[in-house]
Write a protein that holds these residues in place. Structure first.
Motif, short mmCIF file in Angstrom:
data_model
loop_
_atom_site.label_atom_id
_atom_site.label_comp_id
_atom_site.label_asym_id
_atom_site.label_seq_id
_atom_site.Cartn_x
_atom_site.Cartn_y
_atom_site.Cartn_z
N ASN A 52 27.29 41.54 43.76
CA ASN A 52 27.83 42.75 44.38
C ASN A 52 29.31 42.57 44.72
O ASN A 52 30.13 43.46 44.49
N PHE A 53 29.65 41.40 45.23
CA PHE A 53 31.04 41.15 45.60
C PHE A 53 31.93 40.97 44.38
O PHE A 53 33.11 41.31 44.41
N LEU A 54 31.36 40.45 43.27
CA LEU A 54 32.12 40.36 42.03
C LEU A 54 32.42 41.76 41.51
O LEU A 54 33.53 42.05 41.04
N GLY A 55 31.44 42.65 41.59
CA GLY A 55 31.68 44.05 41.24
C GLY A 55 32.73 44.68 42.12
O GLY A 55 33.56 45.48 41.67
N TYR A 56 32.71 44.32 43.40
CA TYR A 56 33.70 44.82 44.35
C TYR A 56 35.10 44.40 43.92
O TYR A 56 36.05 45.19 43.98
N LEU A 57 35.22 43.15 43.47
CA LEU A 57 36.51 42.66 42.98
C LEU A 57 36.94 43.44 41.74
O LEU A 57 38.10 43.88 41.64
N ALA A 58 36.02 43.62 40.79
CA ALA A 58 36.35 44.37 39.58
C ALA A 58 36.77 45.80 39.93
O ALA A 58 37.73 46.34 39.36
N GLY A 59 36.07 46.42 40.87
CA GLY A 59 36.42 47.78 41.28
C GLY A 59 37.79 47.84 41.92
O GLY A 59 38.56 48.79 41.69
N ALA A 60 38.13 46.83 42.72
CA ALA A 60 39.44 46.80 43.36
C ALA A 60 40.55 46.73 42.33
O ALA A 60 41.59 47.39 42.45
N ILE A 61 40.34 45.91 41.29
CA ILE A 61 41.35 45.78 40.23
C ILE A 61 41.48 47.08 39.44
O ILE A 61 42.59 47.56 39.18
N LEU A 62 40.35 47.68 39.08
CA LEU A 62 40.38 48.93 38.33
C LEU A 62 41.02 50.06 39.12
O LEU A 62 41.76 50.89 38.57
N ALA A 63 40.74 50.10 40.43
CA ALA A 63 41.27 51.19 41.25
C ALA A 63 42.78 51.12 41.41
O ALA A 63 43.41 52.12 41.78
N ALA A 64 43.36 49.96 41.12
CA ALA A 64 44.81 49.83 41.21
C ALA A 64 45.52 50.43 40.00
O ALA A 64 46.74 50.62 40.03
N LEU A 65 44.76 50.74 38.93
CA LEU A 65 45.35 51.29 37.72
C LEU A 65 45.60 52.78 37.87
O LEU A 65 45.06 53.44 38.77
N ARG A 66 46.40 53.32 36.98
CA ARG A 66 46.62 54.77 36.95
C ARG A 66 45.43 55.42 36.26
O ARG A 66 45.34 55.43 35.03
N LEU A 67 44.52 55.95 37.01
CA LEU A 67 43.30 56.53 36.47
C LEU A 67 43.44 58.05 36.39
O LEU A 67 44.07 58.67 37.25
N PRO A 68 42.82 58.66 35.38
CA PRO A 68 42.87 60.12 35.29
C PRO A 68 42.02 60.74 36.40
O PRO A 68 41.09 60.11 36.93
N GLY A 69 42.31 61.98 36.73
CA GLY A 69 41.52 62.66 37.75
C GLY A 69 42.08 62.45 39.15
O GLY A 69 43.05 61.71 39.36
N THR A 70 41.44 63.09 40.11
CA THR A 70 41.91 63.04 41.49
C THR A 70 41.20 61.93 42.27
O THR A 70 40.15 61.44 41.87
N ARG A 71 41.80 61.58 43.40
CA ARG A 71 41.17 60.59 44.26
C ARG A 71 39.81 61.08 44.75
O ARG A 71 38.86 60.31 44.85
#
Length: 387
Positions: A52-71
């Protein structure tokens, strides 16, 4: 405007409660009946937590990218995925499924934390209601307390461990639906949304990053295994229905308390004080397995870990532009500590039959985090133009 701000902060509370309080931390009270029913080792239990915490790390890295759509759209999607993963845990019996579901749930919880915090804190600050961010962060404690009480009641009614996951999924889904109403879409102003701010790895920011990672390691062993320790100790077993509820209830007022003290005496100074209080709570359960020490541990750790999380994010939110990148980097550091903690503790527990040594290592990590936060505070004060 104040009423809108209050409703927004309540939406943030429910988002944090669903994704963090339930999505991440309900594993702790469900773990003991899962271990008994499935014959899991402590190492396996630790690996599931670490997934779960590894997924949390992956999510943190992905969320730092410029993602399409709104927050907001990413927040709502992450809440939906959280509920689905919780439901899936009740349908699964194999390690592969458990690891995969908890990994995906970790990604979702990181997205929910980062996007809800960036969105809610920004909107509250823009309307002059920044103090209401304490309500937003209090959602973690509320989610822990409500889900812990639900699990305790179901266990007393004789429910199987699978039903505990299904009930948790229902709680998360209900909270997510409320967030749809309470967190409205961004108003159309014709302006582009703020871009993530450029990261500057100054010495004070690096010290804060390291402190945040050590804090993640320091709190997570107690947060993962405290209920299991209670169940496995005859003199403490009667506390099982209450200890995790107490942990969550202690977290609810902690954000308002620690952030208010931080405004008066300095955010990073209070970060250090809170780390030392938490270290005392971890040490209590490491050195003395007694009802009093376990209750002290639940109150001290429960009453600081969300407050420290909030203080760290508040300290990070200095600078211009969207704070998402800085929050994401802090969350990544936090995740490294969380990934190491349960796996390390579970391995040592299986080898020695005790969590005392991992807990004492956690005490050392929290103490070092306090020192580093004071170093960061000293650097910022030295560079402040007003001094």
């Amino acid at each position: 405007m104040n009423r809108r701000a209050l409703l927004l902060s309540l939406g943030g509370l429910l988002a944090m409660g669903a994704a963090m309080g339930v999505g991440r931390f309900v594993y702790t009270p469900i773990l003991p009946p899962m271990v008994e029913a499935l014959g899991l080792t402590k190492a396996q239990a630790g690996f599931i937590a670490s997934a779960n915490f590894l997924g949390y790390l992956a999510g943190a890295i992905l969320a730092a990218l410029r993602l399409p759509g709104t927050r907001r759209s990413w927040l709502l999607a992450s809440l939906a995925i959280t509920a689905i993963c919780l439901f899936g845990m009740g349908l699964s019996t194999g390690m592969s499924a458990f690891l995969g579901l908890r990994f995906v749930a970790g990604v979702a919880s990181a997205f929910a934390l980062i996007f809800s915090s960036a969105l809610v804190i920004d909107r509250l600050a823009a309307t002059g209601n920044g103090a209401l961010s304490a309500i937003h962060f209090a959602g973690v404690g509320v989610g822990i307390a409500v889900s812990a009480a639900t699990v305790a009641l179901l266990l007393q009614a004789g429910a199987a461990w699978t039903m505990l996951w299904f009930a948790s999924a229902a709680l998360a889904a209900a909270a997510g639906l409320a967030v749809v109403r309470l967190v409205p879409p961004d108003e159309r102003t014709g302006r582009a949304p703020p871009a993530p701010a450029e990261l500057r790895l100054s010495a004070d920011f690096v010290a804060l990053l390291l402190a945040y990672g050590l804090f993640g390691f320091g709190y997570v062993i107690t947060a993962t295994f405290i209920v299991d320790m209670v169940r496995g100790t005859a003199a403490l077993a009667h506390l099982e229905p209450y200890v995790w509820v107490l942990f969550g209830l202690s977290a609810v007022p902690s954000v308002a308390l620690w952030t208010e003290l931080g405004r008066r005496w300095g955010i990073l100074r209070l970060f250090a004080v809170a780390c030392l209080v938490e270290a005392a709570g971890v040490a209590a359960s490491a050195l003395w397995l007694h009802p009093a020490s376990i209750l002290i541990s639940a109150v001290f750790v429960g009453g600081t870990f969300v407050g420290i999380t909030a203080l760290g994010l508040i300290a990070t939110r200095s600078g211009d532009g969207d704070p998402r990148s800085r929050i994401a980097l802090m969350t990544a550091s936090f995740s490294f500590g969380q990934i190491l903690g349960p796996a390390f503790a579970g391995y040592v527990y299986d080898a020695t039959g005790s969590l005392a040594m991992p807990l004492l290592v956690a005490v050392a990590a929290l103490t070092l985090a306090a020192v580093l936060s004071l170093v960061a505070d000293g650097r910022r004060r030295a560079l402040s133009p007003s001094r």
